[in-house]
Scaffold this motif. Structure first.
Motif, PDB file in Angstrom:
ATOM      1  N   PHE A  43      42.358  63.767  33.395  1.00 36.29           N
ATOM      2  CA  PHE A  43      41.656  63.179  34.604  1.00 36.29           C
ATOM      3  C   PHE A  43      42.637  62.018  34.876  1.00 36.29           C
ATOM      4  O   PHE A  43      43.331  61.212  34.349  1.00 36.29           O
ATOM      5  N   ILE A  44      43.011  62.176  36.256  1.00 36.25           N
ATOM      6  CA  ILE A  44      43.988  61.156  36.681  1.00 36.25           C
ATOM      7  C   ILE A  44      42.890  60.311  37.741  1.00 36.25           C
ATOM      8  O   ILE A  44      42.982  59.046  37.676  1.00 36.25           O
ATOM      9  N   ILE A  45      42.238  60.809  38.914  1.00 38.28           N
ATOM     10  CA  ILE A  45      41.430  59.928  39.708  1.00 38.28           C
ATOM     11  C   ILE A  45      40.557  60.912  40.353  1.00 38.28           C
ATOM     12  O   ILE A  45      40.589  61.980  40.440  1.00 38.28           O
ATOM     13  N   GLY A  46      39.214  60.060  40.591  1.00 38.07           N
ATOM     14  CA  GLY A  46      38.054  60.948  41.226  1.00 38.07           C
ATOM     15  C   GLY A  46      37.323  59.998  42.222  1.00 38.07           C
ATOM     16  O   GLY A  46      37.742  58.854  42.319  1.00 38.07           O
ATOM     17  N   PHE A  47      36.666  60.919  43.153  1.00 41.75           N
ATOM     18  CA  PHE A  47      35.940  60.195  44.233  1.00 41.75           C
ATOM     19  C   PHE A  47      34.414  60.752  44.292  1.00 41.75           C
ATOM     20  O   PHE A  47      34.204  62.022  43.996  1.00 41.75           O
ATOM     21  N   SER A  48      33.794  59.838  44.786  1.00 41.63           N
ATOM     22  CA  SER A  48      32.536  60.377  45.399  1.00 41.63           C
ATOM     23  C   SER A  48      32.129  59.644  46.791  1.00 41.63           C
ATOM     24  O   SER A  48      32.558  58.630  46.892  1.00 41.63           O
ATOM     25  N   VAL A  49      31.205  60.242  47.336  1.00 38.75           N
ATOM     26  CA  VAL A  49      30.838  59.616  48.788  1.00 38.75           C
ATOM     27  C   VAL A  49      29.299  59.251  48.625  1.00 38.75           C
ATOM     28  O   VAL A  49      28.429  59.894  48.274  1.00 38.75           O
ATOM     29  N   SER A  50      29.267  58.062  49.268  1.00 37.95           N
ATOM     30  CA  SER A  50      27.644  57.522  49.442  1.00 37.95           C
ATOM     31  C   SER A  50      27.557  56.885  50.901  1.00 37.95           C
ATOM     32  O   SER A  50      28.459  57.169  51.826  1.00 37.95           O
ATOM     33  N   LYS A  51      26.263  56.477  51.163  1.00 38.34           N
ATOM     34  CA  LYS A  51      25.887  56.068  52.517  1.00 38.34           C
ATOM     35  C   LYS A  51      27.037  55.162  53.030  1.00 38.34           C
ATOM     36  O   LYS A  51      27.408  55.060  54.177  1.00 38.34           O
ATOM     37  N   ASN A  52      27.299  54.155  52.169  1.00 35.01           N
ATOM     38  CA  ASN A  52      28.122  52.873  52.630  1.00 35.01           C
ATOM     39  C   ASN A  52      29.460  52.824  52.088  1.00 35.01           C
ATOM     40  O   ASN A  52      30.246  51.877  52.721  1.00 35.01           O
ATOM     41  N   HIS A  53      30.027  53.743  51.280  1.00 32.12           N
ATOM     42  CA  HIS A  53      31.293  53.648  50.729  1.00 32.12           C
ATOM     43  C   HIS A  53      31.776  54.982  50.231  1.00 32.12           C
ATOM     44  O   HIS A  53      31.169  55.970  50.110  1.00 32.12           O
ATOM     45  N   LEU A  54      33.183  54.765  50.126  1.00 34.33           N
ATOM     46  CA  LEU A  54      34.028  55.873  49.181  1.00 34.33           C
ATOM     47  C   LEU A  54      34.231  55.416  47.807  1.00 34.33           C
ATOM     48  O   LEU A  54      34.680  54.221  47.750  1.00 34.33           O
ATOM     49  N   ALA A  55      33.629  56.077  46.771  1.00 35.46           N
ATOM     50  CA  ALA A  55      33.753  55.307  45.365  1.00 35.46           C
ATOM     51  C   ALA A  55      34.889  55.989  44.915  1.00 35.46           C
ATOM     52  O   ALA A  55      35.247  57.096  44.987  1.00 35.46           O
ATOM     53  N   VAL A  56      35.821  55.128  44.082  1.00 32.34           N
ATOM     54  CA  VAL A  56      37.121  55.740  43.675  1.00 32.34           C
ATOM     55  C   VAL A  56      37.074  55.490  42.109  1.00 32.34           C
ATOM     56  O   VAL A  56      36.688  54.223  41.665  1.00 32.34           O
ATOM     57  N   GLY A  57      37.150  56.403  41.378  1.00 37.30           N
ATOM     58  CA  GLY A  57      37.087  56.368  39.936  1.00 37.30           C
ATOM     59  C   GLY A  57      38.294  56.718  39.056  1.00 37.30           C
ATOM     60  O   GLY A  57      38.690  58.010  38.916  1.00 37.30           O
TER      61      GLY A  57
ATOM     62  N   PHE B 273      35.611  51.636  41.723  1.00 34.47           N
ATOM     63  CA  PHE B 273      35.361  50.593  42.952  1.00 34.47           C
ATOM     64  C   PHE B 273      35.053  51.117  44.242  1.00 34.47           C
ATOM     65  O   PHE B 273      35.080  52.409  44.310  1.00 34.47           O
ATOM     66  N   ARG B 274      34.535  50.438  44.997  1.00 34.74           N
ATOM     67  CA  ARG B 274      34.003  51.105  46.404  1.00 34.74           C
ATOM     68  C   ARG B 274      34.693  50.632  47.403  1.00 34.74           C
ATOM     69  O   ARG B 274      34.971  49.270  47.711  1.00 34.74           O
ATOM     70  N   ILE B 275      35.238  51.467  48.396  1.00 32.34           N
ATOM     71  CA  ILE B 275      35.927  51.252  49.812  1.00 32.34           C
ATOM     72  C   ILE B 275      34.908  51.348  50.884  1.00 32.34           C
ATOM     73  O   ILE B 275      34.503  52.541  51.020  1.00 32.34           O
ATOM     74  N   PRO B 276      34.278  50.335  51.112  1.00 32.84           N
ATOM     75  CA  PRO B 276      33.378  50.322  52.488  1.00 32.84           C
ATOM     76  C   PRO B 276      33.838  51.190  53.535  1.00 32.84           C
ATOM     77  O   PRO B 276      35.124  51.173  53.941  1.00 32.84           O
ATOM     78  N   TRP B 277      33.187  52.045  54.152  1.00 34.67           N
ATOM     79  CA  TRP B 277      33.467  52.869  55.212  1.00 34.67           C
ATOM     80  C   TRP B 277      34.352  51.960  56.503  1.00 34.67           C
ATOM     81  O   TRP B 277      34.936  52.407  57.021  1.00 34.67           O
ATOM     82  N   SER B 278      33.848  50.547  56.639  1.00 34.62           N
ATOM     83  CA  SER B 278      34.181  50.004  57.630  1.00 34.62           C
ATOM     84  C   SER B 278      35.620  49.211  57.247  1.00 34.62           C
ATOM     85  O   SER B 278      36.091  48.390  57.964  1.00 34.62           O
ATOM     86  N   SER B 279      36.008  49.219  55.997  1.00 36.23           N
ATOM     87  CA  SER B 279      37.151  48.562  55.539  1.00 36.23           C
ATOM     88  C   SER B 279      38.391  49.545  55.268  1.00 36.23           C
ATOM     89  O   SER B 279      38.049  50.617  55.229  1.00 36.23           O
ATOM     90  N   PRO B 280      39.369  48.960  55.559  1.00 37.88           N
ATOM     91  CA  PRO B 280      40.898  49.817  55.433  1.00 37.88           C
ATOM     92  C   PRO B 280      41.168  50.271  54.161  1.00 37.88           C
ATOM     93  O   PRO B 280      40.774  49.745  53.129  1.00 37.88           O
ATOM     94  N   VAL B 281      41.655  51.520  53.871  1.00 40.38           N
ATOM     95  CA  VAL B 281      42.029  52.155  52.465  1.00 40.38           C
ATOM     96  C   VAL B 281      43.397  51.495  52.103  1.00 40.38           C
ATOM     97  O   VAL B 281      44.331  51.459  53.122  1.00 40.38           O
ATOM     98  N   HIS B 282      43.438  50.693  51.031  1.00 41.63           N
ATOM     99  CA  HIS B 282      44.710  50.242  50.658  1.00 41.63           C
ATOM    100  C   HIS B 282      45.589  51.232  49.832  1.00 41.63           C
ATOM    101  O   HIS B 282      45.275  51.388  48.494  1.00 41.63           O
ATOM    102  N   PHE B 283      46.302  52.111  50.581  1.00 45.92           N
ATOM    103  CA  PHE B 283      46.819  53.282  50.009  1.00 45.92           C
ATOM    104  C   PHE B 283      47.856  52.825  48.922  1.00 45.92           C
ATOM    105  O   PHE B 283      47.988  53.421  47.853  1.00 45.92           O
ATOM    106  N   SER B 284      48.509  51.623  48.997  1.00 51.75           N
ATOM    107  CA  SER B 284      49.426  51.020  47.933  1.00 51.75           C
ATOM    108  C   SER B 284      48.800  50.787  46.490  1.00 51.75           C
ATOM    109  O   SER B 284      49.288  51.124  45.603  1.00 51.75           O
ATOM    110  N   LEU B 285      47.333  50.282  46.659  1.00 49.11           N
ATOM    111  CA  LEU B 285      46.612  50.080  45.308  1.00 49.11           C
ATOM    112  C   LEU B 285      46.226  51.761  44.640  1.00 49.11           C
ATOM    113  O   LEU B 285      46.479  51.740  43.696  1.00 49.11           O
ATOM    114  N   LEU B 286      45.983  52.572  45.624  1.00 49.97           N
ATOM    115  CA  LEU B 286      45.742  53.934  45.065  1.00 49.97           C
ATOM    116  C   LEU B 286      46.762  54.454  44.468  1.00 49.97           C
ATOM    117  O   LEU B 286      46.922  55.209  43.648  1.00 49.97           O
ATOM    118  N   GLU B 287      48.011  54.227  45.219  1.00 50.60           N
ATOM    119  CA  GLU B 287      49.118  54.848  44.532  1.00 50.60           C
ATOM    120  C   GLU B 287      49.590  54.188  43.116  1.00 50.60           C
ATOM    121  O   GLU B 287      50.014  55.107  42.319  1.00 50.60           O
TER     122      GLU B 287
END
Length: 123
Positions: A51-65, A90-104
């Motif tokens: 496993f490297i990274i996973g995601f889940s979707v909720s009403k308020n955010h995209l969760a990153v594991g 950690f949770r990326i709110p739908w209204s917030s930008p995705v910090h792709f550099s952090l994901l990378e």
């Protein structure tokens, strides 16, 4: 992206679907050697069966594991990005930008840290 088609189709909110698809497509483009898959009804990426990274979707955010080690290692950067975090995600709110550099950085960290890992999860 075919592997994620059914998952994405089930996301009712169009902007949430688009954001999730954007993140998943970015990872596929940036890290073409990672294997995209659905496990536990969630999109994730693996490297040599681990496993490297996973995601889940909720009403308020995209969760990153990125596993606990990734959260611990990047805790300050997660906080600086304005994201809430728990021990496993950690949770990326739908209204917030995705910090792709952090994901990378997280993906690269996990790939290096788990290069010799022979199990799906860290032990």
């Amino acid at each position: 992206m075919d592997v994620f088609a059914d998952f994405l189709e089930k996301i009712e909110h169009p902007q949430h679907r688009d954001r999730t698809e954007e993140v998943l497509a970015w990872i596929i483009q940036k890290f073409p050697n990672l294997v995209p898959k659905i496990a536990w009804n969630q999109p994730m990426f693996t490297d040599h069966g681990t496993f490297i990274i996973g995601f889940s979707v909720s009403k308020n955010h995209l969760a990153v594991g990125p596993e606990r080690a990734g959260i611990v290692h990047f805790s300050d950067e997660i906080e600086q990005a304005g994201y809430e975090q728990t021990k496993q995600l950690f949770r990326i709110p739908w209204s917030s930008p995705v910090h792709f550099s952090l994901l990378e950085k997280m993906i690269e960290f996990n790939m290096l840290d788990k290069a010799n890992c022979s199990t799906f999860w860290r032990k």
